[in-house]
Design a protein around this motif. Structure first.
Motif, PDB file in Angstrom:
ATOM      1  N   ALA A  13      10.151  91.757  61.748  1.00  0.00           N
ATOM      2  CA  ALA A  13       9.444  92.996  61.438  1.00  0.00           C
ATOM      3  C   ALA A  13      10.410  94.159  61.618  1.00  0.00           C
ATOM      4  O   ALA A  13      11.337  94.104  62.428  1.00  0.00           O
ATOM      5  CB  ALA A  13       8.226  93.165  62.348  1.00  0.00           C
ATOM      6  N   PHE A  15       9.916  98.413  61.907  1.00  0.00           N
ATOM      7  CA  PHE A  15       8.883  99.444  61.946  1.00  0.00           C
ATOM      8  C   PHE A  15       9.312 100.599  62.851  1.00  0.00           C
ATOM      9  O   PHE A  15      10.293 100.509  63.573  1.00  0.00           O
ATOM     10  CB  PHE A  15       7.546  98.869  62.430  1.00  0.00           C
ATOM     11  N   GLY A  16       8.523 101.640  62.792  1.00  0.00           N
ATOM     12  CA  GLY A  16       8.691 102.773  63.683  1.00  0.00           C
ATOM     13  C   GLY A  16       9.626 103.842  63.155  1.00  0.00           C
ATOM     14  O   GLY A  16      10.478 103.589  62.299  1.00  0.00           O
ATOM     15  N   MET A  66       6.491 103.492  69.730  1.00  0.00           N
ATOM     16  CA  MET A  66       6.540 102.892  68.393  1.00  0.00           C
ATOM     17  C   MET A  66       5.858 101.534  68.374  1.00  0.00           C
ATOM     18  O   MET A  66       5.140 101.200  67.418  1.00  0.00           O
ATOM     19  CB  MET A  66       7.994 102.775  67.915  1.00  0.00           C
ATOM     20  N   THR A  69       1.997 101.989  68.574  1.00  0.00           N
ATOM     21  CA  THR A  69       1.489 102.453  67.274  1.00  0.00           C
ATOM     22  C   THR A  69       1.402 101.286  66.299  1.00  0.00           C
ATOM     23  O   THR A  69       0.404 101.120  65.591  1.00  0.00           O
ATOM     24  CB  THR A  69       2.382 103.570  66.710  1.00  0.00           C
ATOM     25  N   ASN A  70       2.436 100.454  66.267  1.00  0.00           N
ATOM     26  CA  ASN A  70       2.447  99.294  65.374  1.00  0.00           C
ATOM     27  C   ASN A  70       1.331  98.305  65.722  1.00  0.00           C
ATOM     28  O   ASN A  70       0.666  97.776  64.830  1.00  0.00           O
ATOM     29  CB  ASN A  70       3.811  98.605  65.432  1.00  0.00           C
ATOM     30  N   GLU A  73      -1.942  99.899  64.486  1.00  0.00           N
ATOM     31  CA  GLU A  73      -2.015  99.975  63.020  1.00  0.00           C
ATOM     32  C   GLU A  73      -2.162  98.613  62.363  1.00  0.00           C
ATOM     33  O   GLU A  73      -2.780  98.500  61.309  1.00  0.00           O
ATOM     34  CB  GLU A  73      -0.785 100.692  62.462  1.00  0.00           C
ATOM     35  N   THR A  74      -1.578  97.567  62.954  1.00  0.00           N
ATOM     36  CA  THR A  74      -1.656  96.230  62.352  1.00  0.00           C
ATOM     37  C   THR A  74      -2.777  95.390  62.965  1.00  0.00           C
ATOM     38  O   THR A  74      -2.913  94.212  62.634  1.00  0.00           O
ATOM     39  CB  THR A  74      -0.313  95.476  62.482  1.00  0.00           C
ATOM     40  N   ARG A 100      14.314 103.537  65.361  1.00  0.00           N
ATOM     41  CA  ARG A 100      13.414 102.598  64.703  1.00  0.00           C
ATOM     42  C   ARG A 100      13.627 101.227  65.330  1.00  0.00           C
ATOM     43  O   ARG A 100      14.578 101.032  66.090  1.00  0.00           O
ATOM     44  CB  ARG A 100      13.644 102.556  63.197  1.00  0.00           C
TER      45      ARG A 100
END
Length: 148
Positions: A13, A15-16, A66, A69-70, A73-74, A100
């Protein structure tokens, strides 16, 4: 909802995005890591940092922001973490940097004693805006298993 059964070793993955500000670096250091090179341009200039640098613990906190948040959100069925292994601060993080995350699952394991949960380990790399790794660690996460 993502459950333990949805995870596989080798899954990656990316992300961020976290922009590091001077005010936040100084605010964090003022509360939690008062070393002069986190607070003063003059003091930082006398070190290998050359200028104010974020505390490594601040880098951890920004990374956690981060990650959290991930997770939200997922819609992951996460249950928290018992810790991290092999935390390394590789390069300084400076005001103006944008961080990131890249990650890879290295282990997925159902619990032997609690059939409704399990854990997974993820190799995490935090990179700055020019893709230089600034921090690495292995995250250990507890997660619910898919309900029957």
């Amino acid at each position: 909802m993502i459950y333990l059964e949805d995870l596989e070793v080798g899954q990656k993955a990316s992300f961020g995005s976290y922009h590091v500000t001077r005010d936040e670096v100084i605010e964090f250091a003022s509360k939690y890591d008062m070393q002069p090179f986190h607070l003063s341009d003059e003091a930082a200039a006398k070190t290998h940092f050359g200028r104010i640098a974020a505390s490594g613990w601040h880098t951890c906190a920004m990374t956690m922001a981060m990650i959290a948040t991930n997770v939200v959100e997922t819609e992951q069925a996460g249950l928290g973490s018992p810790g991290v292994d092999e935390l390394r601060w590789l390069k300084p993080v400076y005001p103006g940097d944008t961080l990131r995350i890249e990650s890879e699952i290295v282990e997925v394991r159902p619990s032997r004693s609690k059939p409704d949960i399990g854990s997974f380990r993820t190799a995490v790399t935090v990179l700055n805006q020019v893709d230089v790794p600034v921090m690495t660690f292995t995250s250990i996460v507890l997660m619910r298993r898919r309900p029957e």
